[in-house]
Design an enzyme around this catalytic site. Structure first.
Site, PDB file in Angstrom:
ATOM      1  N   ASP A  87       0.843  -1.193   0.000  1.00 12.72           N
ATOM      2  CA  ASP A  87       0.000   0.000   0.000  1.00 12.72           C
ATOM      3  C   ASP A  87       0.880   1.246   0.000  1.00 12.72           C
ATOM      4  OD1 ASP A  87      -2.289  -1.606   0.272  1.00 12.72           O
ATOM      5  OD2 ASP A  87      -2.058  -1.653   2.457  1.00 12.72           O
ATOM      6  N   ASP A  93       1.451   7.917   8.011  1.00 11.05           N
ATOM      7  CA  ASP A  93       1.783   6.504   8.198  1.00 11.05           C
ATOM      8  C   ASP A  93       3.210   6.375   8.707  1.00 11.05           C
ATOM      9  OD1 ASP A  93      -0.537   5.023   7.372  1.00 11.05           O
ATOM     10  OD2 ASP A  93      -0.082   5.503   5.294  1.00 11.05           O
ATOM     11  N   GLU A 116       2.711  -3.042  10.552  1.00  8.43           N
ATOM     12  CA  GLU A 116       2.243  -3.091   9.171  1.00  8.43           C
ATOM     13  C   GLU A 116       3.199  -2.357   8.240  1.00  8.43           C
ATOM     14  OE1 GLU A 116      -1.613  -1.915   6.382  1.00  8.43           O
ATOM     15  OE2 GLU A 116      -1.288  -0.902   8.295  1.00  8.43           O
ATOM     16  N   GLU A 117       3.864  -1.347   8.744  1.00  8.92           N
ATOM     17  CA  GLU A 117       4.701  -0.500   7.897  1.00  8.92           C
ATOM     18  C   GLU A 117       6.111  -1.043   7.675  1.00  8.92           C
ATOM     19  OE1 GLU A 117       3.177   1.866   6.392  1.00  8.92           O
ATOM     20  OE2 GLU A 117       1.361   1.601   7.594  1.00  8.92           O
ATOM     21  N   ASP A 137      -0.743  -1.981  14.010  1.00  8.05           N
ATOM     22  CA  ASP A 137      -0.996  -1.141  12.833  1.00  8.05           C
ATOM     23  C   ASP A 137      -0.994   0.282  13.358  1.00  8.05           C
ATOM     24  OD1 ASP A 137      -1.907   0.277  10.673  1.00  8.05           O
ATOM     25  OD2 ASP A 137      -3.676  -0.964  10.295  1.00  8.05           O
ATOM     26  N   LEU A 139      -1.384   3.256  12.077  1.00  5.42           N
ATOM     27  CA  LEU A 139      -2.426   4.200  11.658  1.00  5.42           C
ATOM     28  C   LEU A 139      -3.382   3.508  10.693  1.00  5.42           C
ATOM     29  CD1 LEU A 139      -3.141   7.118  12.349  1.00  5.42           C
ATOM     30  CD2 LEU A 139      -2.076   7.817  10.216  1.00  5.42           C
ATOM     31  N   ASP A 140      -4.366   2.854  11.267  1.00  9.34           N
ATOM     32  CA  ASP A 140      -5.405   2.192  10.480  1.00  9.34           C
ATOM     33  C   ASP A 140      -6.306   3.240   9.829  1.00  9.34           C
ATOM     34  OD1 ASP A 140      -7.381  -0.043   9.851  1.00  9.34           O
ATOM     35  OD2 ASP A 140      -8.590   1.270  11.122  1.00  9.34           O
ATOM     36  N   GLU A 297      -4.617  -6.722  12.965  1.00  5.12           N
ATOM     37  CA  GLU A 297      -5.976  -6.243  12.693  1.00  5.12           C
ATOM     38  C   GLU A 297      -6.998  -7.289  13.122  1.00  5.12           C
ATOM     39  OE1 GLU A 297      -5.401  -3.155   8.950  1.00  5.12           O
ATOM     40  OE2 GLU A 297      -5.294  -5.299   8.503  1.00  5.12           O
TER      41      GLU A 297
END
Length: 356
Positions: A87, A93, A116-117, A137, A139-140, A297
Site C-alpha cells: 500500500d 503513516d 504493518e509499515e 498497525d 495508523l489504520d 488487525e
C-alpha cells in the site's frame, strides 16, 4: 434586523445546565483521576506490562496530536513509499510508525515488534529486551487522513514463550495466546479501548487538559439482543463476493438494516461494539485470503469483540468456517477474512455456509 442577545437569559441557561456538563467545567473539586497507569497498576499488578501500556499510551497521544495538527504541519499527502503490504504510505503513516517503534523499542518491556509499515519484524537489542512482543498497525484507515475522517491504531501483545532472546516465533502464534489487545481511535475525541485476557473491555478517553487517558467505562459489552440493525461493509467489492456473502447482505437489506461504513476498521468496529450489528470484510475473488492482516488487525479486534460478548469469524476460509482467534499465522503479514459483531448477525452470515 439583527437578533438581540439576552445576556441575563444566557446566564440563567448556563446555571440550569445538566450536572454532568457542570462537573466537566468545574475543576475546583477534582482530585481523583483514574488514569490509564493507575488503572493498570490496580488491576494487572504487572509493572512491566504497565510500563509497556504506558508507552503505547504515549505513542497514541503523540499520534493523536500529529493527526490533529496534520494540516498545519504539512503532514497530508503521500510519503512516496510503499509499506509491507504494497500500500502507498502517507506521511502520517511513516510518522506514526516511527513514534510507535521508538516508544516500544526504548520501553525495556519488548522483545519483538511487528508493524504493518515494516516488511520484517524488529528484534529489540538484547540489552533492551523485555518479556513482551507487540504487533501493531500504527495508523489504520490512513486513506481517510486527508479528508479528516477518523483513523486509529490497533495492537496485540504476546508474552515470550521462554526466557531466552526474543524471536519471530514468539509472535507467530494463535490469537488465543494474546495477553492484551486494544485500539485507539482518533476522532472527535481520542479514545483508547483495551482488554486483557480473562477480563473485560475497558474504555479510556484522552483528557487534553491533563494529557492523560482517563478511565470512563468498565466491562463494555454488545447491546443485549444484538443492538441496532446495522451492517458495515464495502459494497464496492460486491462483484467479487461469494454467493453466501451476497445472500447475507441481501438478507440484512430486506430486514430493515441500515448501512454504515467509514472505511477505517477502528471506527467501524468501535461503532459495531457500542451500537450493535455486524462488520464484514470477506475473502473475495480479488483477495482470496482476505484483505485485513491477522496479527495486528484480525486478532486484536477478534479478542476485543469476543470479550465484549460478540462473535469473530473468518467466514469461509481455506475450505472451512473458522473462529478467527484459532488461526495460526505462518507469516507476520498474513491476511484473513473478517466477519465480526453481535452473535445475532454474525451467526446469520456463517449459518449460510454451515447449511451448505
Amino acid at each position: 434586523s439583527p437578533r438581540t442577545i439576552d445576556l441575563p437569559a444566557l446566564a440563567i441557561s448556563a446555571a440550569k445546565r445538566p450536572r454532568i456538563m457542570q462537573s466537566v467545567e468545574n475543576v475546583a473539586t477534582e482530585h481523583e483521576f483514574m488514569t490509564l497507569g493507575r488503572w493498570l497498576m490496580t488491576h494487572t499488578k504487572d509493572k512491566e506490562l504497565t510500563i509497556l501500556m504506558s508507552q503505547l499510551g504515549l505513542a497514541c497521544k503523540a499520534t493523536s496530536r500529529a493527526c490533529a495538527k496534520a494540516g498545519i504541519a504539512g503532514l497530508f499527502g503521500m510519503a512516496g513509499e510503499q509499506n509491507s503490504s504494497g500500500d502507498d504510505q502517507k506521511k502520517l503513516d511513516v510518522l506514526s510508525n516511527d513514534i510507535f517503534v521508538s516508544a516500544l523499542l526504548n520501553s525495556g518491556a519488548c522483545a519483538v515488534l511487528v508493524s504493518e509499515e515494516n516488511e520484517d519484524p524488529i528484534v529489540v537489542p538484547e540489552d533492551k529486551q523485555g518479556r513482551f512482543c507487540v504487533a501493531f498497525d500504527p495508523l489504520d484507515g490512513s486513506s481517510n487522513i486527508d479528508c479528516n475522517v477518523s483513523t486509529g491504531t490497533i495492537f496485540a501483545i504476546y508474552e515470550k514463550t521462554d526466557s531466552g532472546p526474543g524471536k519471530v516465533e514468539d509472535i507467530l502464534r494463535t490469537g488465543n495466546d494474546i495477553v492484551a489487545a486494544g485500539y485507539c481511535m482518533y476522532g472527535a475525541a481520542t479514545e483508547l479501548v483495551v482488554c486483557f485476557k480473562g477480563s473485560g473491555v475497558e474504555r479510556f478517553a484522552l483528557d487534553p487538559s491533563l494529557g492523560e487517558f482517563i478511565h470512563t467505562h468498565s466491562n463494555v459489552t454488545f447491546p443485549e439482543g444484538g443492538g441496532k440493525k446495522i451492517y458495515s461493509c464495502n459494497e464496492g467489492n460486491s462483484n467479487n463476493w461469494d454467493s453466501k456473502i451476497l445472500e447475507s447482505i441481501s438478507h440484512f437489506k430486506n430486514s430493515g438494516y441500515a448501512a454504515r461504513y467509514v472505511g477505517s476498521m477502528v471506527s467501524d468496529v468501535h461503532r459495531t461494539i457500542l451500537y450493535g450489528g455486524v462488520f464484514v470484510y470477506p475473502a473475495d475473488k480479488k483477495s482470496p485470503k482476505g484483505k485485513l492482516r491477522v496479527l495486528y488487525e484480525g486478532f486484536p479486534m477478534a479478542l476485543i469483540v469476543e470479550t465484549a460478548g460478540g462473535v469473530a469469524s473468518t467466514g469461509m476460509f481455506n475450505g472451512s468456517v473458522q473462529r478467527m482467534l484459532d488461526l495460526v499465522p505462518s507469516h507476520i503479514h498474513d491476511r484473513c477474512p473478517v466477519i465480526l459483531g453481535s452473535p445475532r448477525d454474525v451467526n446469520a452470515v456463517i449459518g449460510r455456509y454451515e447449511m451448505s
